[in-house]
Design an enzyme around this catalytic site. Structure first.
Site, PDB file in Angstrom:
ATOM      1  N   LEU A  18       0.872  -1.165   0.000  1.00  0.00           N
ATOM      2  CA  LEU A  18       0.000   0.000   0.000  1.00  0.00           C
ATOM      3  C   LEU A  18       0.913   1.219   0.000  1.00  0.00           C
ATOM      4  O   LEU A  18       1.978   1.200   0.628  1.00  0.00           O
ATOM      5  CB  LEU A  18      -0.890   0.019   1.249  1.00  0.00           C
ATOM      6  CG  LEU A  18      -1.956  -1.078   1.355  1.00  0.00           C
ATOM      7  CD1 LEU A  18      -2.702  -0.989   2.686  1.00  0.00           C
ATOM      8  CD2 LEU A  18      -2.943  -1.005   0.189  1.00  0.00           C
ATOM      9  N   ASP A  19       0.497   2.280  -0.680  1.00  0.00           N
ATOM     10  CA  ASP A  19       1.305   3.501  -0.706  1.00  0.00           C
ATOM     11  C   ASP A  19       1.471   4.053   0.712  1.00  0.00           C
ATOM     12  O   ASP A  19       0.676   3.748   1.600  1.00  0.00           O
ATOM     13  CB  ASP A  19       0.625   4.561  -1.574  1.00  0.00           C
ATOM     14  CG  ASP A  19       0.533   4.126  -3.032  1.00  0.00           C
ATOM     15  OD1 ASP A  19       1.355   3.300  -3.459  1.00  0.00           O
ATOM     16  OD2 ASP A  19      -0.382   4.624  -3.725  1.00  0.00           O
TER      17      ASP A  19
END
Ligand code: URA
Length: 237
Positions: free
Chosen positions: A101-102
């Protein structure tokens, strides 16, 4: 597995430290004082150090509610990573995040020691559903829903059909079946509606656990583990 190898895998004691622990009579295997650092520990045998039970499972699967501001990476010299939020034993056992996930994305992140499971879950061909809540700059429309369903055309690939449900003018629930780099943000940006906040709320059969505060994690239970292996198409005892 040998006691000294197991304790070292678990990040509890090095081989030489295990020797000292055994000499001091501080380790119990199945209720009996360990006699030697190379004593065999059978799978499932109860293990205790200084009277406290040790979680000796080598296979671990965790679910985390990833907070914003933390990198999904095994390590980073400058920035905090999701691994910094887990107990050291998890990293010692080889627990790795499943996909990424960013830094600013929050929500459901899985970790596993099983590299084959991780690989299958994120492989482009496995098509495991991932569900996100995206807030965007702009107002979502029925035309956006149709465009996502048809497959958003990006510079380097056309995304697989995705389901967008409009929850409010600027918020949508998006289900995607692939996970390319910045994919969700790129898909909304292609509609001229950049993402301002992104949270993953489901991954395959697992939903984000509402009892986990940002940064918290827990072990998956047996049913969840079975469901995850089934979603990955792997037989698991
Ligand atoms: N898609 C993105 O753009 N970012 C994420 O963190 C996950 C999916």
């Amino acid at each position: 597995m040998r006691l000294d190898k197991l304790l070292s895998h678990l990040g509890i004691a090095s081989r030489s430290e295990t020797k000292a622990l055994v000499r001091g009579g501080r380790v119990l295997i199945a209720g009996e004082r360990a006699k030697s650092p190379d004593a065999e520990v059978l799978p499932g045998a109860a293990l205790a150090l200084d009277g406290r039970e040790i979680d000796a499972r080598l296979e671990r699967h965790l679910i985390m509610n990833k907070p914003a501001g933390v990198l999904t990476a095994a390590e980073d010299r400058r920035q905090k990573t999701v691994m910094d939020l887990l107990p050291p034993a998890c990293a010692a056992l080889g627990c790795m995040p499943v996909g990424r996930l960013d830094k600013d994305t929050t929500g459901l992140l899985l970790f596993t020691t099983d590299g084959v499971l991780a690989h299958r879950l994120i492989a482009p061909r496995s098509h495991v559903d991932k569900v996100y809540i995206a807030r965007v700059d702009g107002a979502l429309t029925a035309a956006d829903v149709s465009a996502f369903a048809a497959g958003i055309v990006l510079r380097d690939f056309t995304a697989l059909p995705a389901e967008l449900e409009i929850l409010s003018p600027d918020t949508g629930r998006l289900t995607v079946r692939e996970g390319k780099y910045h994919q969700v943000k790129r898909m909304f940006a292609a509609r001229g509606k950049p993402v301002t906040a992104l949270e993953r709320i489901a991954f395959g059969p697992l939903a984000l656990d509402g009892s986990l505060a940002p940064g918290e994690y827990r072990e998956l239970n047996a049913e969840e583990i079975a469901a995850l292996y089934a979603a990955a198409g792997i037989e698991h005892e």
